[in-house]
Design a protein around this motif. Structure first.
Motif, short mmCIF file in Angstrom:
data_model
loop_
_atom_site.label_atom_id
_atom_site.label_comp_id
_atom_site.label_asym_id
_atom_site.label_seq_id
_atom_site.Cartn_x
_atom_site.Cartn_y
_atom_site.Cartn_z
N PHE A 114 49.57 25.51 40.02
CA PHE A 114 48.82 24.72 41.00
C PHE A 114 48.29 25.16 42.17
N VAL A 115 49.04 26.10 42.72
CA VAL A 115 48.31 26.82 44.14
C VAL A 115 47.49 27.76 43.71
N ASN A 116 47.50 28.52 42.88
CA ASN A 116 46.40 29.53 42.34
C ASN A 116 45.19 28.88 41.93
N ASN A 117 45.53 27.97 40.98
CA ASN A 117 44.20 27.52 40.32
C ASN A 117 43.59 26.11 41.03
N LEU A 118 44.24 25.68 42.03
CA LEU A 118 43.61 24.57 42.59
C LEU A 118 43.47 24.47 44.03
N VAL A 119 44.66 25.11 44.72
CA VAL A 119 44.42 25.00 46.23
C VAL A 119 43.85 26.31 46.54
N MET A 120 44.15 27.17 46.08
CA MET A 120 43.31 28.73 46.39
C MET A 120 41.71 28.68 46.26
N PRO A 121 41.27 27.89 45.41
CA PRO A 121 39.76 27.63 45.46
C PRO A 121 39.21 26.78 46.47
N ILE A 122 40.12 25.90 46.88
CA ILE A 122 39.80 25.06 48.04
C ILE A 122 39.72 25.93 49.40
N GLY B 32 35.63 31.10 52.39
CA GLY B 32 34.53 32.06 51.95
C GLY B 32 35.10 32.75 50.72
N LYS B 33 36.31 32.99 50.75
CA LYS B 33 36.93 33.88 49.74
C LYS B 33 38.63 33.93 49.54
N PRO B 34 39.03 33.56 48.09
CA PRO B 34 40.61 33.29 48.26
C PRO B 34 41.28 34.29 48.50
N ASP B 35 40.77 35.70 48.26
CA ASP B 35 41.63 36.65 48.19
C ASP B 35 41.23 37.67 49.35
N PHE B 36 41.92 38.04 50.17
CA PHE B 36 41.84 38.89 51.28
C PHE B 36 42.49 40.40 50.94
N SER B 37 42.82 40.68 49.92
CA SER B 37 43.63 41.86 49.74
C SER B 37 42.62 43.46 49.77
N THR C 94 46.77 36.88 52.40
CA THR C 94 46.77 36.37 51.28
C THR C 94 48.10 35.51 51.01
N ASP C 95 48.99 36.53 51.01
CA ASP C 95 50.65 36.06 50.75
C ASP C 95 50.94 34.81 51.74
#
Length: 123
Positions: A34-42, A48-53, A71-72
């Protein structure tokens, strides 16, 4: 000795614990999805980006990956919010709806006081 071991394994608590563990793992996978596929795209839409790694800085050949931490942290907050708003709040509302006003739990100390008073009155 084998009988004792079998009794231990088939005791209700360990079976219930095993079932709870399996369901907990499955539920954890569901919340992560739920978090990775629905919340992180929001989050990606807003920031501007879902991953700051990729965000890092280097001091004396030591690479600090502060982006992975960000990101974590966002994932943790989003997971906690998802569990709170989609599990805890609805369950509390459901529980409050089905609990009758007279069924409120009496604290142990109050119950002991009531039992002592009832025993004294019975004399």
């Amino acid at each position: 000795m084998l009988k004792e071991f079998k009794d231990f394994l088939l005791r209700g608590n360990i079976v219930e614990l095993a079932v709870a563990f399996v369901l907990g793992v499955a539920f954890g996978a569901l919340v992560n999805s739920f978090v990775n596929n629905l919340v992180m795209p929001i989050v990606a839409m807003i920031i501007g980006k879902p991953d700051f790694s990729n965000l890092t800085f280097t001091i004396n050949d030591a690479v600090f990956r502060y982006g992975a931490f960000i990101t974590d942290a966002i994932t943790f907050v989003a997971t906690a919010a998802a569990v709170f708003f989609f599990i805890v709040k609805p369950m509390n509302a459901l529980t409050a709806r089905f609990v009758k006003p007279g069924e409120e739990e009496v604290p142990d100390e109050e119950r002991r006081h009531q039992e002592l008073l009832a025993a004294l009155r019975a004399r």
